[in-house]
Write an enzyme that holds these catalytic residues in place. Structure first.
Site, PDB file in Angstrom:
ATOM      1  N   HIS A   1      -8.462   7.519  -1.574  1.00 37.85           N
ATOM      2  CA  HIS A   1      -7.384   7.075  -0.707  1.00 37.85           C
ATOM      3  C   HIS A   1      -6.109   6.851  -1.530  1.00 37.85           C
ATOM      4  CE1 HIS A   1      -6.384   4.408   3.033  1.00 37.85           C
ATOM      5  NE2 HIS A   1      -5.316   4.965   2.522  1.00 37.85           N
TER       6      HIS A   1
ATOM      7  N   HIS B   1       0.784   5.822  -1.044  1.00 39.24           N
ATOM      8  CA  HIS B   1       0.038   6.985  -1.539  1.00 39.24           C
ATOM      9  C   HIS B   1       0.811   7.569  -2.724  1.00 39.24           C
ATOM     10  CE1 HIS B   1      -2.578   7.948   2.249  1.00 39.24           C
ATOM     11  NE2 HIS B   1      -2.401   6.662   2.104  1.00 39.24           N
TER      12      HIS B   1
ATOM     13  N   HIS C   1       0.849  -1.187   0.000  1.00 39.03           N
ATOM     14  CA  HIS C   1       0.000   0.000   0.000  1.00 39.03           C
ATOM     15  C   HIS C   1       0.888   1.242   0.000  1.00 39.03           C
ATOM     16  CE1 HIS C   1      -2.972   2.977   0.755  1.00 39.03           C
ATOM     17  NE2 HIS C   1      -2.617   3.206   1.998  1.00 39.03           N
TER      18      HIS C   1
ATOM     19  N   TYR D   1      25.426  24.847 -37.742  1.00 39.04           N
ATOM     20  CA  TYR D   1      25.089  24.869 -36.322  1.00 39.04           C
ATOM     21  C   TYR D   1      25.756  23.693 -35.595  1.00 39.04           C
ATOM     22  CZ  TYR D   1      22.282  25.201 -32.080  1.00 39.04           C
ATOM     23  OH  TYR D   1      21.865  25.339 -30.784  1.00 39.04           O
TER      24      TYR D   1
ATOM     25  N   ASP E   1       0.830  -5.080 -20.658  1.00 39.14           N
ATOM     26  CA  ASP E   1       1.892  -6.033 -20.320  1.00 39.14           C
ATOM     27  C   ASP E   1       1.730  -6.579 -18.895  1.00 39.14           C
ATOM     28  OD1 ASP E   1       3.239  -5.944 -22.741  1.00 39.14           O
ATOM     29  OD2 ASP E   1       4.623  -4.364 -22.126  1.00 39.14           O
TER      30      ASP E   1
END
Lengths: 229, 229, 229, 229
Positions: free
Chosen positions: B168, B96, B94, B227, B119
C-alpha cells in the site's frame, strides 16, 4: 462543429506537458462524439505552446478528415481502431511517458504490486505481442490498434483502461478525454513504482552500526539533545 | 468549530503537493483535539487546488461526522485507530509517495543505513504484515490501522514516527499535523536513499583510464591549464 | 558579422539549461556558415544567465578567432573536426547530460529498444573507442573529434545524429544549431529509458495478493463503491 | 564584524536549496577569515526562507561564539577541524545531498568513471573509515573531521576537494564558500552518474526487432515519410 469536444480535447492535450508526460510533440489525445460518429484529435506535429482549441482535427471512423486545417495525428488510425472495439470509451491518449515506455521496451506487462494500481486497474496492465512483419509494413498504425485489441480478448477495457505497446509506449483510455489523461498519469506513477519494486525485491544489505544510529537519534531526541535546538 | 485546528490541518494538507508527495488526491492529513476527542481530516476526493480550510471535516473517535459538508477521507478509520492507540500523537499523514510506496510494495522495512534516518527514526521503519482475507473484506480501513498497531507492539511510536503498510504505502505521525508532514517528507528522502544504497552495494566496475583522468584534471588545474579560463 | 547565425547559436545554447541538459557551463552549441567557411560557437566559461548573442565567437575552420572578445569553447577543435567530416550538418552540440554521459562512462552504445529511438536514430548510437595515450596528450580536443569520425566509417551521420564519447559524454548534430539541440534532448530521453529497460529486463517478482487487489479496485469501481465519491 | 564574509556565507548557504542539495535545514556552509582566525557559519536550525545575512554566527578556531544571536550549526566542530588541517581552503560545505549520501551509506568512494569527475577531482573521492565507539560517543562532530583528515593523509585536499563520511553524507571545500558549494554541486552530479554507471555496466539485453526499427525511422525520414509532416 463540435466546438465543445474540441475544447475538451484541446484541454486534455495540454495536460500532457503539465503532468510531464511528453517531450516535444510526443503525445496525443482524442475524444469521440458517439452519436455523430466523429472523432476530434490533436493535429500532427504542432507544438503544445502554439496549439489552440480550433486547431483540433475532426475525422470520421474511416479516418477521413471532416474538418481542420492541419493533418490529424499520425496515430489517428490506432485511436479509431480502439473506438470501434471498445464501445464504452470516450477518450484515448498516447504518450511516450518514460516509465510506461520502459516497460513497453522490456516487453513486459505491469503486475499489480500495490493498491495504487488496484485503485485504477484490475490486475496486470498487459503488454502487446510483437507485431508481424506484415502488420508493420502495411497499415502500421491501424494494426497497432489491432494488437491492442488482441490483448483484450479476455480483458475488460473498462477495468484495465490502458496497455503497453511492445517496443513503443502506452495507450490509455477513459470515459472522456480528461479521464483518459488521468489514467495516463496514473499509469506512469504505477510504472515508476513497479520498476523500483521489482529491482528492490532482490537486494538487501547491512544496516549502519548501532552506536552511530543511537548517537544521531539521541543528539536530536534524547534527554541531552543538542542538535538543531 | 475547531477553526484553528481546521486551518492547521488544511495547511498541512497543502504541504503534500508542495513537497511532491501526492498525485491527484492521493494523500490526507488529520489532526486531533485530545481534550474534545475530535479529529479534523481532509474531505474525500476534493482537489488540492480547490480545497479550503472550511472544507475540513470534523469526526469523533467512532467515525461519526460532527461537522462538514463533505465526506471525510476514506482512510479516516485508519487515522482513528492510530489516535486511539498512540496517545502522544497529534497528527497523522497518509500518502502514496513514490519511494516509501516502493518499499511498501516490496514488503520490506527500511533499515537504517545512515544518519539522515537516525536523526529522525530510531532503527528500522517497519513494514506491516499481510492483512488476512477477513481483515481486508470487513472494516478494511480500520484493520489497516490494526496491522500498523500490531507492528508497534515492541516499538515506541514516538521514536519511530512512521510505518509502511504492505502493498500500500506509508503512514506517518507527529506531535501535530505539520510535524506529521515533516516526517512524511523525511521518510520519502530516506526511502529514496535506502533504495539506492541497497542496490549500489552490490556493484563495482572499473574506473576510467588514468591518462584521461590526468588530462582532464590538468587542463583545468595544472600549471598549463587552458580549459574555461 | 554573421549576426543572424550568432542569434541562432545563442538561442540554441540557451535551450540547454531550459531542457535541463547542463550544470553550470558544461555544454556548448555551435553553428556553421558553409559558404563563408566560418563557425559561430559559445564562448568559454561564460555563465548562461549572463551570456548574450553578441558574446558568441566566430572562428575559421583552422580554429583561428575571426571575431569575439571571449575565447571560444575549449571544445571548438572537436566541433571543427565534425564540420570538416560531416558535410551535411549545420550545428553541433556537446553536453554532459546525465543519462547519455552514464552510457559514455560505461563505454557502451545505446541499442534500439523502442520506437522513440527509431523515430530519430537508425539503429545503435555508438560509443567511441578508447583514445590512445598519444591522442590524449597531443591535440586532445581535435582527436576527440577524430575518434568520433572513426566511429562513423560505416554509419551515416544523417541517420545517426549523435555519438557517445567514451568516459566523457555525448555530441549531437543536426541541420542547424536548433536541430542539433533537439537531437541532444532526444538522446537524453532515449538514454534514460534504455538504461531502465536494460535493468528491468532481468527482474521479476511476485504480485500483490489477489484479495487486496480486488478490494481496492472494487471499493472505487464496484457496484458498492465508496472510495472518493 | 566580518560583514562581507557574512554576506558571502549567507549567499553560499542560499545556493544549497537553489541547487536542490538540501531538504529542510539539512546543510550548512561556512567561510574563514584566515588573518583574524575567525569562521562565519550558518546558525543551527534556522529555515532557509527566513535566514538573513546578519543571522550568520562568528566563531573562533576553538569553537567559541564571538558574535551572533543564534547557536552555530551543530557541525561547526567538523568545519573547524578541516580549516585547521587544510590550510589553503576558505570555505566548507556539508549536505545530505541524495546521491553523495547514497555512496556514503554504501561505505564506498566514488571512482573516476568520466571526465566530468576528472575536471574537478583528481581520482577517487574517498569514503571515510568507520568511526570508533569512542570517537562517536565523545566529541562526535570534531571526530567526524578527524576521520576526514585521516582519509587525506596521502591525498591533496586541493586536488580532491570533497569526501564522503561513512553512513552520513558529503563534505566539500574550496577557496571560498561559493567555490565549496560549486564543488558540492559537482559532487552530487558525479555521484548520480557514477551510481548509474556502476549498475549499467552489468546489464545488456536484446534490441528491438529490425523491421520495427526500420518502419519508425523511415516513416519520419525515408523518401516516403509521412509522420509529423
Amino acid at each position: 462543429m463540435l466546438e465543445n469536444l474540441k475544447k475538451e480535447v484541446y484541454e486534455a492535450n495540454m495536460l500532457l506537458p503539465k503532468y510531464n508526460l511528453v517531450t516535444f510533440t510526443w503525445g496525443n489525445v482524442s475524444g469521440i462524439d458517439r452519436e455523430k460518429g466523429l472523432i476530434v484529435i490533436k493535429p500532427s506535429g504542432v507544438e503544445y505552446e502554439k496549439m489552440k482549441a480550433e486547431d483540433m482535427v475532426v475525422v470520421d471512423l474511416e479516418g477521413n478528415v471532416v474538418e481542420g486545417k492541419y493533418k490529424p495525428s499520425s496515430d489517428t488510425p490506432t485511436h479509431i481502431r480502439l473506438y470501434k472495439e471498445f464501445n464504452e470509451i470516450g477518450g484515448v491518449v498516447h504518450t511516450h511517458s518514460r516509465w510506461a515506455t520502459i516497460f513497453s521496451q522490456s516487453g513486459r506487462g505491469i503486475k499489480p504490486y500495490g493498491t495504487t494500481q488496484a485503485d485504477y486497474f484490475y490486475g496486470e496492465i498487459p503488454c502487446t505481442r510483437d507485431m508481424t512483419k506484415e502488420e508493420i509494413e502495411t497499415n502500421y498504425e491501424y494494426n497497432t490498434g489491432e494488437v491492442i485489441v488482441d490483448s483484450f480478448k479476455e480483458l475488460n477495457p473498462g477495468y484495465v483502461p490502458g496497455v503497453l505497446v511492445k517496443n513503443h509506449g502506452p495507450f490509455t483510455w477513459g470515459k472522456d478525454p480528461h479521464d483518459a489523461v488521468h489514467n495516463a498519469v496514473v499509469l506512469e506513477e504505477i510504472a515508476m513504482m513497479a520498476w523500483n519494486t521489482e529491482i528492490l525485491t532482490r537486494y538487501e544489505v547491512n544496516p549502519m552500526p548501532d552506536v552511530l544510529k543511537n548517537k544521531h537519534f539521541m543528539r536530536k531526541h534524547g534527554p541531552n539533545a543538542y542538535y538543531g535546538q
